[in-house]
Design a protein around this motif. Sequence first.
Motif, short mmCIF file in Angstrom:
data_model
loop_
_atom_site.label_atom_id
_atom_site.label_comp_id
_atom_site.label_asym_id
_atom_site.label_seq_id
_atom_site.Cartn_x
_atom_site.Cartn_y
_atom_site.Cartn_z
N ARG A 182 5.77 2.51 -4.35
CA ARG A 182 5.61 1.91 -3.04
C ARG A 182 4.11 1.81 -2.74
N LEU A 200 7.08 -5.47 -5.98
CA LEU A 200 7.53 -5.70 -4.61
C LEU A 200 9.04 -5.68 -4.55
N ARG A 201 9.56 -4.98 -3.57
CA ARG A 201 11.00 -4.96 -3.36
C ARG A 201 11.46 -6.31 -2.80
N GLY A 212 3.97 -9.08 1.42
CA GLY A 212 5.02 -8.21 0.93
C GLY A 212 4.76 -6.73 1.09
N PHE A 213 3.61 -6.35 1.61
CA PHE A 213 3.37 -4.93 1.87
C PHE A 213 4.25 -4.48 3.03
N THR A 214 4.70 -3.23 2.95
CA THR A 214 5.48 -2.65 4.04
C THR A 214 4.77 -1.46 4.68
N ALA A 215 3.57 -1.14 4.17
CA ALA A 215 2.82 -0.02 4.71
C ALA A 215 1.33 -0.31 4.58
N ALA A 227 1.54 -7.91 5.66
CA ALA A 227 3.00 -8.04 5.72
C ALA A 227 3.46 -9.34 5.08
N GLY A 260 6.00 -5.12 11.31
CA GLY A 260 7.03 -4.36 10.60
C GLY A 260 6.46 -3.43 9.55
N LEU A 261 5.30 -2.82 9.84
CA LEU A 261 4.60 -1.99 8.87
C LEU A 261 4.63 -0.51 9.28
N GLN A 262 4.57 0.33 8.26
CA GLN A 262 4.36 1.76 8.47
C GLN A 262 2.89 2.10 8.30
N TRP A 284 3.58 7.22 -1.28
CA TRP A 284 2.91 5.93 -1.25
C TRP A 284 1.72 5.91 -2.19
#
Length: 267
Positions: free
Chosen positions: A3, A265-266, A28-31, A25, A53-55, A238
């Motif tokens: 991740r 990337l998921r 494709g990054f989620t964090a 975002a 929508g990010l951590q 991460w």
Amino acid sequence: MPRFAANLSMLYNEHAFLDRFDAAAQDGFTAVEYLFPYAFAADEVAAKLQAAGLQQVLFNAPPGDWEAGERGIACLPGREAEFAAGLAKALAYAQALQCPRVHVMAGLLPQGRTRAQLRPTYVANLRHAAAEAGKVGVNILIEPINERDMPGFFLNRQDDAHALVDEIGAPNVKVQMDLYHAQITEGDLATKIRRYLPTGQVGHLQIAGVPERHEPDIGEIHHPYLFKLLDDLGYEGWIGCEYRPQRGAVQGGTSQGLGWLAPYLRK
């Protein structure tokens, strides 16, 4: 599958800081991680995270006077009150951003002082940080940094960092294992990952190509091998992408240099 978190201090510099969240975002990054959020109100940053929508997975505590060249104050005698105040500020941001990790930079050796002389101050400050962070469920991270990029930095080696974690004895003090710094200082990355990951003391990983700190597929490290090793060892944390884009700079933006990331990337 690994991740990855986009480091917004190094990536997407073609955008203003608060616009980098959406850019990450969209790729494709989620964090995300970055050095410091303090130029902006915590609720303003939190709104950007939520909208994209990010951590938030990591940022640094105040490092002293960054513009004057300071790189942390945790090891500096006489700065304990300033360290404690900076930590309190960092933990307030961590709560607002729902960030579970804060990196505390050790600092540079003052002229004429040795690491042995500074170690008691560093340990005492980290114990204070651990106790305060523990009250709000935050991990304190310490990072060995190579002396080519940061001459005179107090902490340089993985074994020293893990010895400090053992000495401090707090479960929420962990090592930020930056493979870029580790390669420059020590090498033998796979062996070090196999040694330290099972201890539970590695709280975060970071990557960059060596030697120029560009995209991870540029340079002497074969990152796919290391990513598979991390999967095999069950790493679920991460990996921060803390590099200076080369392809992106040439081709018009960070996004243009993210071909290395696509397989991970998921969907």
